[in-house]
Scaffold this motif. Structure first.
Motif, PDB file in Angstrom:
ATOM      1  N   LEU A  21      35.415  25.031  40.497  1.00  0.00           N
ATOM      2  CA  LEU A  21      36.356  26.142  40.678  1.00  0.00           C
ATOM      3  C   LEU A  21      36.354  27.072  39.468  1.00  0.00           C
ATOM      4  N   TYR A  22      36.235  26.496  38.266  1.00  0.00           N
ATOM      5  CA  TYR A  22      36.225  27.313  37.054  1.00  0.00           C
ATOM      6  C   TYR A  22      34.991  28.207  37.011  1.00  0.00           C
ATOM      7  N   SER A  23      33.846  27.671  37.425  1.00  0.00           N
ATOM      8  CA  SER A  23      32.619  28.475  37.442  1.00  0.00           C
ATOM      9  C   SER A  23      32.741  29.634  38.424  1.00  0.00           C
ATOM     10  N   LEU A  24      33.312  29.387  39.600  1.00  0.00           N
ATOM     11  CA  LEU A  24      33.510  30.462  40.575  1.00  0.00           C
ATOM     12  C   LEU A  24      34.487  31.507  40.057  1.00  0.00           C
ATOM     13  N   SER A  25      35.546  31.058  39.415  1.00  0.00           N
ATOM     14  CA  SER A  25      36.535  31.996  38.881  1.00  0.00           C
ATOM     15  C   SER A  25      35.925  32.903  37.817  1.00  0.00           C
ATOM     16  N   LEU A  26      35.157  32.303  36.885  1.00  0.00           N
ATOM     17  CA  LEU A  26      34.530  33.114  35.834  1.00  0.00           C
ATOM     18  C   LEU A  26      33.475  34.059  36.406  1.00  0.00           C
ATOM     19  N   TRP A  27      32.696  33.584  37.355  1.00  0.00           N
ATOM     20  CA  TRP A  27      31.663  34.420  37.978  1.00  0.00           C
ATOM     21  C   TRP A  27      32.283  35.650  38.634  1.00  0.00           C
ATOM     22  N   LEU A  28      33.282  35.446  39.465  1.00  0.00           N
ATOM     23  CA  LEU A  28      33.879  36.557  40.202  1.00  0.00           C
ATOM     24  C   LEU A  28      34.659  37.496  39.286  1.00  0.00           C
ATOM     25  N   SER A  29      35.395  36.934  38.305  1.00  0.00           N
ATOM     26  CA  SER A  29      36.178  37.797  37.425  1.00  0.00           C
ATOM     27  C   SER A  29      35.284  38.666  36.542  1.00  0.00           C
ATOM     28  N   ASN A  30      34.162  38.114  36.047  1.00  0.00           N
ATOM     29  CA  ASN A  30      33.233  38.930  35.272  1.00  0.00           C
ATOM     30  C   ASN A  30      32.530  39.964  36.149  1.00  0.00           C
ATOM     31  N   SER A  31      32.274  39.603  37.394  1.00  0.00           N
ATOM     32  CA  SER A  31      31.644  40.562  38.313  1.00  0.00           C
ATOM     33  C   SER A  31      32.558  41.737  38.597  1.00  0.00           C
ATOM     34  N   ALA A  32      33.867  41.512  38.607  1.00  0.00           N
ATOM     35  CA  ALA A  32      34.814  42.586  38.915  1.00  0.00           C
ATOM     36  C   ALA A  32      34.777  43.692  37.870  1.00  0.00           C
ATOM     37  N   TYR A  33      34.368  43.382  36.617  1.00  0.00           N
ATOM     38  CA  TYR A  33      34.314  44.416  35.580  1.00  0.00           C
ATOM     39  C   TYR A  33      33.272  45.492  35.880  1.00  0.00           C
ATOM     40  N   ILE A  34      32.318  45.177  36.744  1.00  0.00           N
ATOM     41  CA  ILE A  34      31.292  46.160  37.107  1.00  0.00           C
ATOM     42  C   ILE A  34      31.878  47.243  38.003  1.00  0.00           C
ATOM     43  N   PHE A  66      40.613  31.267  43.099  1.00  0.00           N
ATOM     44  CA  PHE A  66      39.924  30.088  42.564  1.00  0.00           C
ATOM     45  C   PHE A  66      40.610  29.574  41.291  1.00  0.00           C
ATOM     46  N   GLU A  67      41.045  30.487  40.430  1.00  0.00           N
ATOM     47  CA  GLU A  67      41.718  30.073  39.194  1.00  0.00           C
ATOM     48  C   GLU A  67      43.050  29.391  39.498  1.00  0.00           C
ATOM     49  N   ALA A  68      43.796  29.920  40.463  1.00  0.00           N
ATOM     50  CA  ALA A  68      45.067  29.298  40.843  1.00  0.00           C
ATOM     51  C   ALA A  68      44.841  27.905  41.420  1.00  0.00           C
ATOM     52  N   THR A  69      43.807  27.772  42.257  1.00  0.00           N
ATOM     53  CA  THR A  69      43.488  26.448  42.813  1.00  0.00           C
ATOM     54  C   THR A  69      43.109  25.470  41.705  1.00  0.00           C
ATOM     55  N   ARG A  70      42.362  25.967  40.728  1.00  0.00           N
ATOM     56  CA  ARG A  70      41.977  25.110  39.594  1.00  0.00           C
ATOM     57  C   ARG A  70      43.204  24.624  38.826  1.00  0.00           C
ATOM     58  N   ILE A 125      42.306  45.772  36.651  1.00  0.00           N
ATOM     59  CA  ILE A 125      42.082  44.317  36.710  1.00  0.00           C
ATOM     60  C   ILE A 125      43.299  43.576  36.164  1.00  0.00           C
ATOM     61  N   GLN A 126      43.890  44.071  35.065  1.00  0.00           N
ATOM     62  CA  GLN A 126      45.076  43.421  34.511  1.00  0.00           C
ATOM     63  C   GLN A 126      46.248  43.491  35.486  1.00  0.00           C
ATOM     64  N   MET A 127      46.340  44.590  36.226  1.00  0.00           N
ATOM     65  CA  MET A 127      47.409  44.701  37.224  1.00  0.00           C
ATOM     66  C   MET A 127      47.213  43.702  38.356  1.00  0.00           C
ATOM     67  N   LEU A 128      45.961  43.522  38.778  1.00  0.00           N
ATOM     68  CA  LEU A 128      45.696  42.562  39.849  1.00  0.00           C
ATOM     69  C   LEU A 128      45.947  41.122  39.385  1.00  0.00           C
ATOM     70  N   LYS A 129      45.761  40.860  38.090  1.00  0.00           N
ATOM     71  CA  LYS A 129      46.009  39.520  37.577  1.00  0.00           C
ATOM     72  C   LYS A 129      47.483  39.135  37.633  1.00  0.00           C
ATOM     73  N   ALA A 130      48.365  40.107  37.853  1.00  0.00           N
ATOM     74  CA  ALA A 130      49.790  39.802  38.002  1.00  0.00           C
ATOM     75  C   ALA A 130      50.055  38.973  39.247  1.00  0.00           C
ATOM     76  N   LEU A 131      49.065  38.911  40.167  1.00  0.00           N
ATOM     77  CA  LEU A 131      49.215  38.092  41.370  1.00  0.00           C
ATOM     78  C   LEU A 131      49.006  36.604  41.101  1.00  0.00           C
ATOM     79  N   MET A 132      48.670  36.223  39.876  1.00  0.00           N
ATOM     80  CA  MET A 132      48.398  34.819  39.576  1.00  0.00           C
ATOM     81  C   MET A 132      49.578  33.906  39.919  1.00  0.00           C
ATOM     82  N   PRO A 133      50.841  34.229  39.532  1.00  0.00           N
ATOM     83  CA  PRO A 133      51.954  33.351  39.932  1.00  0.00           C
ATOM     84  C   PRO A 133      52.096  33.214  41.443  1.00  0.00           C
ATOM     85  N   VAL A 134      51.805  34.311  42.176  1.00  0.00           N
ATOM     86  CA  VAL A 134      51.886  34.260  43.639  1.00  0.00           C
ATOM     87  C   VAL A 134      50.863  33.266  44.186  1.00  0.00           C
ATOM     88  N   ALA A 135      49.640  33.340  43.659  1.00  0.00           N
ATOM     89  CA  ALA A 135      48.582  32.443  44.139  1.00  0.00           C
ATOM     90  C   ALA A 135      48.873  30.993  43.759  1.00  0.00           C
TER      91      ALA A 135
END
Length: 724
Positions: free
Chosen positions: A95-108, A177-181, A115-125
């Motif tokens: 799960l950690y590998s998937l989270s890092l892969w997708l989050s780094n891909s989003a910077y493209i 994926f990060e929330a599941t982890r 991206i920081q605004m979308l990370k506010a959804l972490m408590p929801v997830a």
């Protein structure tokens, strides 16, 4: 706290260090995010290979983690079986590998601010997945808060100028994926008692992530990199980027270890706003008013969620303490009444000493939270379970992780019976049988050292407690002597503590003499515990006094320098006495006799009073003592307590004659096949003595007395023969 409400220099220094840790973590987290954006963005460094970048990070971090744990031993590894690793760590690594892969891909595809605004959804997830996996209970008010966060993020997304659907999907997938982890860490690791800090996490998880990322890298990015002949690996760029990523993990370890997880959460909010401002002002990302309005709503929802979780955590901790106290009291009463209570399974055992262990203490964990109005509310001390101190023939410390001995303190000539850590874990307090002082030792791991401080009493202590932190808010020490006098010391540092004259707390003698005796007992102070600090030199203490079968409990303020005399109350809590203790097997009342071993055997038995006392032979013996503590305790004790040495006891039984001269004594060295001058094993000696006829035992005792009087052998097996 100094005069006029100002903070002391040591506290100011600690606050400055705390904010420095926060600043370092914010800077490194900020740097890693911006650095990754710079490498992956097509308008900047233009190296759009997020899997390769993540694999570089994992390889670098794995190597350094192995060096820190295996070579430099910066942190201790966690004991983990192969089955636990495969069932618990491998899914988390995937799960950690998937989270890092997708989050780094989003910077493209997306801006840093969005991206920081979308990370506010972490408590929801995290909450939603926790409810699905039955780790969290569904609550309507919490779900309403989650919806408000989601609503704020939706408004922010609506106002995003560079909205990219694929980039949003990537970032939302990374959040999921990060929330599941995070939820699986609680289910697979925390519930099994496995706790990983950022360094040990990299040690176990990073190689697993590298293996999982290798599979998509072979099919997705490796063919493109192979065909790109113009690319050359820039060691400066990727080396510094990987170093920043690893330093960020060290900063997390430092921040949480030196402050708290709550501090990191608060610092994370500050970091998000700084990133949004940096993205808008330096990178020139577009941040619209609708973005800020939506993120403001989400921010308030996240802040409320963190506040609610903190309050719930405090309530749960308080409830656990109450339940643990009730359960322990219930077990004690059940054992006293002879009930059949359940016993927990033994987790681990080891041999700390060849003699009996009389006391244990676990090192505390020192955490400093964000400053509050009251400087004495800055600190929280909980057992961290890293170091175990044992009191036996010697004082020793062990690592709880591998049970290896750290230190041995050899300053006590007698058996150690009391031990306690200071709240910062820098010092250990100890006392030994028959010694009229408390020794304070440094826990720096030195093999040979002398006590840093010695606190003198007028009678040997039977209990030691401490509170406070050296060189910050001062150190407070509480002790109870054998005669029931409570001692209290205070010093702002070790030097001041060693020169401090103790404050005494004792029961009033006139009140003690007026109380009815209970089977030869006198009212006294027999237990005490420090419970907090009010101001320098003043502390709260919980004291138990009176009779052991009917004790009284009271909470009071101890002010250093002011002796206290307590009234011996006739009221108290009547404790039950087991019926088996008052009758023998034949149903006859046993003789109510309270005895302890003499000082020669006190080290082996580790008993608190090194004398033999018979409370029911009414031969009044006025104790001749110049000790001041005796004057503070009821002098009527001499009216009914007779104190014997072993010699007095033998004379009262007629075995030892007062006119005997050592030169005129004769004895047989071998009786009934036993060589009295030989050193026999205790088990063999006991078996031989118990099998003797009474006449033979009497002859043996006479011979041993003669040997003792002529100083051929000292006190040879007298306790076994007294039994016979």
């Amino acid at each position: 706290m100094g005069k006029g409400g100002t903070l002391s220099d040591s506290v100011i220094k600690k606050i400055v260090l705390s904010y420095s840790y926060v600043a370092i973590w914010i800077f490194l987290s900020f740097t890693v995010i911006v650095y990754n954006k710079y490498i992956l963005d097509k308008k900047m460094y233009n190296w759009p290979f997020p899997i390769s970048l993540t694999m570089i990070h994992m390889s670098f971090c794995s190597t350094l983690a192995v060096l820190l744990i295996k070579v430099f031993k910066f942190v201790e590894p966690v004991s983990m079986s192969r089955e636990t690793y495969l069932r618990s760590v491998v899914p988390i690594g995937a799960l950690y590998s998937l989270s890092l892969w997708l989050s780094n891909s989003a910077y493209i595809y997306l801006s840093v601010s969005f991206i920081q605004m979308l990370k506010a959804l972490m408590p929801v997830a995290v909450y939603s997945i926790g409810v699905l996996l039955k780790k969290e209970g569904f609550k309507s008010d919490t779900m309403t808060n989650m919806l408000s966060i989601s609503f704020g993020v939706a408004i922010a997304a609506y106002g995003e100028a560079r909205f990219d659907v694929f980039g949003v999907i990537l970032q939302l997938g990374a959040v999921a994926f990060e929330a599941t982890r995070l939820v699986l860490i609680q289910i697979l690791l925390t519930s099994k008692g496995i706790t990983l800090n950022p360094i040990t996490s990299l040690y176990y998880v990073a190689p697993c992530c590298l293996a999982f990322l290798f599979i998509p890298w072979i099919y997705v990015e490796f063919p493109v990199l192979r065909d790109t002949s113009s690319f050359h690996f820039d060691y400066a760029i990727f080396g510094t980027n990987s170093l920043c990523a690893f330093a960020l993990n060290l900063a997390v370890f430092l921040l949480v270890g030196k402050t708290s997880a709550l501090t990191m959460n608060v610092a994370g909010v500050v970091k998000d706003w700084l990133l949004i401002a940096f993205s808008w002002s330096v990178i020139k990302d577009t941040v619209t008013p609708i973005n800020l309005f939506g993120y403001g709503i989400a921010f308030l929802g996240v802040a409320y969620y963190n506040h609610a979780k903190l309050q719930a955590l405090k309530a749960n901790e308080a409830q656990k303490k109450v339940q643990q106290g009730d359960e322990e009291s219930g077990r004690l009463l059940e054992e006293k009444g002879g009930g059949d209570g359940e016993v927990d399974n033994l987790v681990k055992s080891f041999k700390a000493s060849t003699k009996a262990v009389s006391s244990l203490s676990v090192s505390p964990d020192y955490n400093m939270y964000l400053p509050t109005a009251d400087v004495f509310a800055l600190f929280c001390f909980l057992p961290d379970g890293k170091i175990l101190a044992t009191a036996s023939a010697q004082l020793k410390t062990f690592k709880c992780s591998d049970l290896k001995k750290i230190q041995k303190f050899t300053g006590h000539p007698g058996g150690v019976r009391c031990v306690a850590f200071t709240d910062d874990g820098k010092f250990i307090l100890s006392s030994a049988v028959g010694e009229k002082y408390i020794a304070v030792w440094k826990t720096d791991g030195a093999k040979k050292q002398s006590a840093s401080c010695v606190l003198a009493l007028e009678h040997p202590p039977v209990f030691v407690d401490s509170w406070g932190v050296t060189d910050e808010k001062g150190l407070y020490v509480l002790a109870i002597s054998e005669v029931g006098v409570c001692y209290f010391w205070y010093g702002s540092n070790i030097e001041e503590l060693s020169n401090a004259k103790p404050t005494k707390v004792a029961l009033a003698t006139e009140d003690s003499s007026s109380l009815k005796q209970h089977k030869g007992s006198l009212p006294t102070i027999f237990a005490a515990k420090l419970q907090g600090v009010l101001k320098p030199g003043s502390a709260n203490a919980f004291i138990a006094s009176g009779l052991l079968v009917k004790p009284s409990f009271q909470k009071m303020v101890l002010q250093f320098g002011n002796d206290l005399v307590l009234n011996a109350s006739k009221s108290g809590i009547l404790l039950p006495i087991a019926q088996s203790a008052s009758k023998s097997k034949k149903g006859q009342a046993s003789v109510n006799r309270v005895t302890t071993l003499d000082r020669a055997h006190a080290e082996d038995a580790l008993l608190p009073i090194a004398r033999v006392a018979d409370l029911h032979e009414k031969k009044s013996v006025q104790p001749q003592s110049s000790d001041k503590d005796t004057d503070m305790v009821d002098q009527s004790q001499a009216d009914y307590v007779e104190t014997f040495s072993m010699e007095d006891k033998l004379r009262s039984l007629g075995i030892l004659k007062g006119t005997d001269e050592p030169s005129s004594l004769s004895y047989a060295s071998v009786i009934d096949g036993i060589d009295l001058e030989a050193h026999l094993p205790p088990k063999k000696l006991k078996s031989a003595v118990l099998s003797m006829a009474p006449s033979t035992a009497f002859k043996t005792l006479e011979a041993l007395v003669a040997m003792w009087q002529t100083r051929l052998v000292l006190c040879f097996t007298s306790s076994h023969l007294c039994i016979q």
